[in-house]
Structures are given as C-alpha cells and as structure tokens.
Scaffold this active site. Structure first.
Site, PDB file in Angstrom:
ATOM      1  N   ARG A  28      18.792   8.176  21.273  1.00  0.00           N
ATOM      2  CA  ARG A  28      17.440   8.633  20.983  1.00  0.00           C
ATOM      3  C   ARG A  28      16.940   7.894  19.745  1.00  0.00           C
ATOM      4  NH1 ARG A  28      15.694  14.100  17.855  1.00  0.00           N
ATOM      5  NH2 ARG A  28      13.425  13.923  18.101  1.00  0.00           N
ATOM      6  N   GLU A  60      17.604  16.632  26.184  1.00  0.00           N
ATOM      7  CA  GLU A  60      17.277  15.241  25.905  1.00  0.00           C
ATOM      8  C   GLU A  60      18.386  14.306  26.370  1.00  0.00           C
ATOM      9  OE1 GLU A  60      14.545  15.961  21.908  1.00  0.00           O
ATOM     10  OE2 GLU A  60      16.727  15.800  21.721  1.00  0.00           O
TER      11      GLU A  60
END
Length: 396
Positions: free
Chosen positions: A96, A382
C-alpha cells in the site's frame, strides 16, 4: 519450488500489517494475516489463520523511545514471516502506497524511477508515504529477485470529474497538480466489490461509504466508481480524525504563521499530530476512550465528530442526487456500534433507520427492515485488493 505466494505489506503510522495469499486459490482469503500494532508506544503481535480461524496475540517489547519504531517493526515482521514462508515461494510483495500523485494511477512495479517520483510526494502524506517507501526499499534490498508492486490509495479516485477534482485556485496551480486526489482508495475498492456480491441490486446505484478509523474519509460511489470524496490533495482535509483536523479555513494557517509566529514545520506537526479528536478533547485520539469518559471535553469531541459525519453524508448525497445505500467501514465503522448508532440516528430525514439489535450484534445489514435506505457494516480488507492488484501486474 514454485513461486506461488503473494505477500502484502501495509505500513501505517502506528502499525504494520502483512498477509500471505496463494496464487490461483479458489478462496479469496489469505493463508494467514500477521500484524504489529500499537507503535511506537507498544508493539502487539497478532497471527491469524483466516481459514481455520485460529488466532494468537502477544505483547512484545516496544521499540526504544529514540528508535525508528517502523524499522523495528519491519525487522520483527520479516523474521516472523520467514519462519512461516520460504522466500523461494514468494512471487511478489504488494505494498500500500498512500499517494500516487498525477502520474501513478494504477499498480506498478516499484522501480528506482517510480520510487523517486513517490519520494517527491512524501510532503503530501508525511505520516504514511515515508513508511510505505521504507518498507519497499528494505524488501527490494533483502529480496532482490522478487518484484515489489506499489498500489495507490489515490488510484480509486482517478476518474473524478473536473468539478470535483479542482480547487478554486489559479488555473496554473491546478495544471501543476494542486488538485484533489482522495485517499482510502484500497478500502473503497474492497467495499465496492463486497457490496456488489452482497447486494448487486444496490451496488450499481448511489452509495455513500464512510471509512471511519484513525484516519477518516467518505466517498460517493455511482455504479461502484468514485464521483466525490472528502479528502483533498492531502489526508488533512475533510472529516475530523484521531489527530488530524479535517476541513479547516486556510486563513487559520496564515494567521498562525503570520500573527502567532509559528514556523511552517510547527504548523505541520500540529495539523498532523495534535488536532482532531485529540486536540478537541485534550484527552485522547481514541474514540473508545472518549466515549467512556465523563469529561465534557470528551463528550464535545464525540458530538463534533458525529455532527461532521452527518453533514458530510448529506453533502455526498447531494453530489449523487440521492442515496440508495450507506456503508460504514474502518476501525470505528466496524467495531464501535455506538458511533454507528449516533451517526445514523441523525439521518432519519434521508430515510436511514437502524435496527439497534442488529447494530449491537455487529451484523452486516444494520438498517431496520422498513428503512428506505439500507445501511451495511462491511469490514474493509485492503490486503485482498493489494493481492489482486499484484496478480494483475504479474500477469501483464
């Protein structure tokens, strides 16, 4: 030995999360999830086998006060990861990265050229971007043959219309990239996909998603695509957060610098670390602590947060021309039923009404059966988006 695993890395300001996914698996769940949280004051280790449901939690010795807590956490994470997984099985690490700027709107291999671009964006996300990039560099060095894939929180908002993208600044500044980017995109991506599986008759309509965590934002989706969002060029904008203020009159910043004599670095530190719930209450940035407190300052901070969330849901509903569903996600949205109830309690005019029993039980659909607008609590993931995006890059 086949390289049949994708390892995701999600480095935040106070945590480091890792998950291991098997390529080609029929299950969307990872083989296991690993996390270190509570940084820098503490370091709590958690290992969870998603498929068996087995979980282990352990409190480790926290990093020394003068140490780089994220570097300590990463070293610990690598040791524990390699005790579980042979490096020869890892096909890619997927990371990320909070800010992709104008030039990075899709997942990409993190080459040196890409890393130089992303370094330049660190001033726009100082609480996150340096941590994200430090992990990529460390793993690039330690595992030179394994691709490092960067996935961007800003990518999900890449199709915002011009009217939603620009600020009312001189045009040359907008053309240079001083525009709204939006964040929490990996979370919104997952929620949009999950809602499509859960309620396809709604996912193609007008949906407001509230990501409520230590960082807070909201997004208006039409047919699963971002059409408006609360955060701007940086993650300071929009809703009040644990330590960040959200929307703020820019004249306040000018006043603090010009009249109060604060240096820009002092203002930056204040805006990222001493505002939000912590600043309002003077007690804590933790919503659970504030809810349980009898202090009037804590009550005022919670009330302000709820009020601003209600206002922003109304604003995003206007941007959509109506609302077909509301989704709550993120740490607060998933684990604090009192906040869900308070926010929804002021939205009756929109057709929102929750079932308090379903809400207290943490069910997926928490709206009352007769409510005009369905309300869902969908846990964000995520890591699953990071794994999917890495797979896409590898296949290319």
């Amino acid at each position: 030995m086949d390289r049949n695993l994708i390892v995701t890395m999600n480095a935040g300001s106070s945590s480091l999360r890792c998950a291991v996914f098997e390529r080609g698996s029929d299950s969307p769940d990872p083989l296991l999830r690993l996390s270190l949280r509570g940084l820098p004051e503490a370091m709590i280790w958690e290992r969870k086998d998603e498929r068996s449901g087995e979980s282990l939690e352990e409190e480790l010795t926290p990093p020394k006060v003068d140490s780089d807590a994220q570097a300590v956490a990463l070293a610990e994470m690598k040791d524990r990861l390699l005790a579980e997984v042979a490096s020869e099985r890892i096909a890619a690490f997927s990371h990320r990265v909070v800010h992709g700027g104008r030039d990075h709107t899709a997942p990409v291999i993190a080459t040196e050229e890409v890393m130089t671009d992303l370094d330049a964006l660190s001033p726009l996300a100082p609480s996150h971007q340096p941590h994200n990039l430090a992990v990529i560099r460390d793993l690039s060095s330690g595992f030179p043959g394994i691709p490092q894939v960067a996935c961007f929180d800003t990518s999900f908002h890449r199709d915002l219309a011009q009217v939603d993208r620009v600020f009312a600044l001189p045009r040359d500044l907008s053309e240079e990239g001083i525009v709204r980017y939006g964040f929490h995109g990996l979370s919104y991506d997952h929620v949009a996909t999950a809602l499509d599986d859960l309620a396809p008759e709604l996912s193609g309509g007008r949906v407001v998603v509230a990501h409520l965590g230590h960082g807070v934002s909201m997004c208006a989706l039409r047919n699963g695509i971002s059409v408006a969002t609360t955060m701007g060029m940086t993650a300071l904008d929009g809703l009040p957060m644990g330590r960040r203020p959200g929307s703020l009159d820019p004249g306040v910043v000018l006043y603090l610098i010009e009249e109060r004599g604060m240096a820009p670095a002092q203002v930056r530190e204040m805006l990222y670390d001493r505002c939000g719930l912590l600043g309002l209450s003077g007690i804590s940035s933790d919503m659970n602590v504030l809810i349980q407190s009898d202090a009037p300052e804590a009550r005022e901070a919670v009330e302000f947060f709820v009020y601003r969330c209600q206002r922003e849901i109304g604003s995003l509903t206007a941007a959509l021309g109506g609302i077909d569903a509301l989704v709550l996600t993120g740490g607060l949205g998933e684990h604090v039923p009192d906040i869900r109830a308070r926010i929804c309690g002021g939205l009756g005019w929109l057709g929102v009404e929750i079932d308090h029993g379903a809400n207290d039980a943490g069910e997926t659909r928490i709206s009352a059966p007769e409510a005009r607008v369905p309300v869902f609590m969908i846990p964000t993931d995520e890591e699953s988006v990071l794994a999917r995006d890495a797979e896409t890059v590898l296949e290319d």
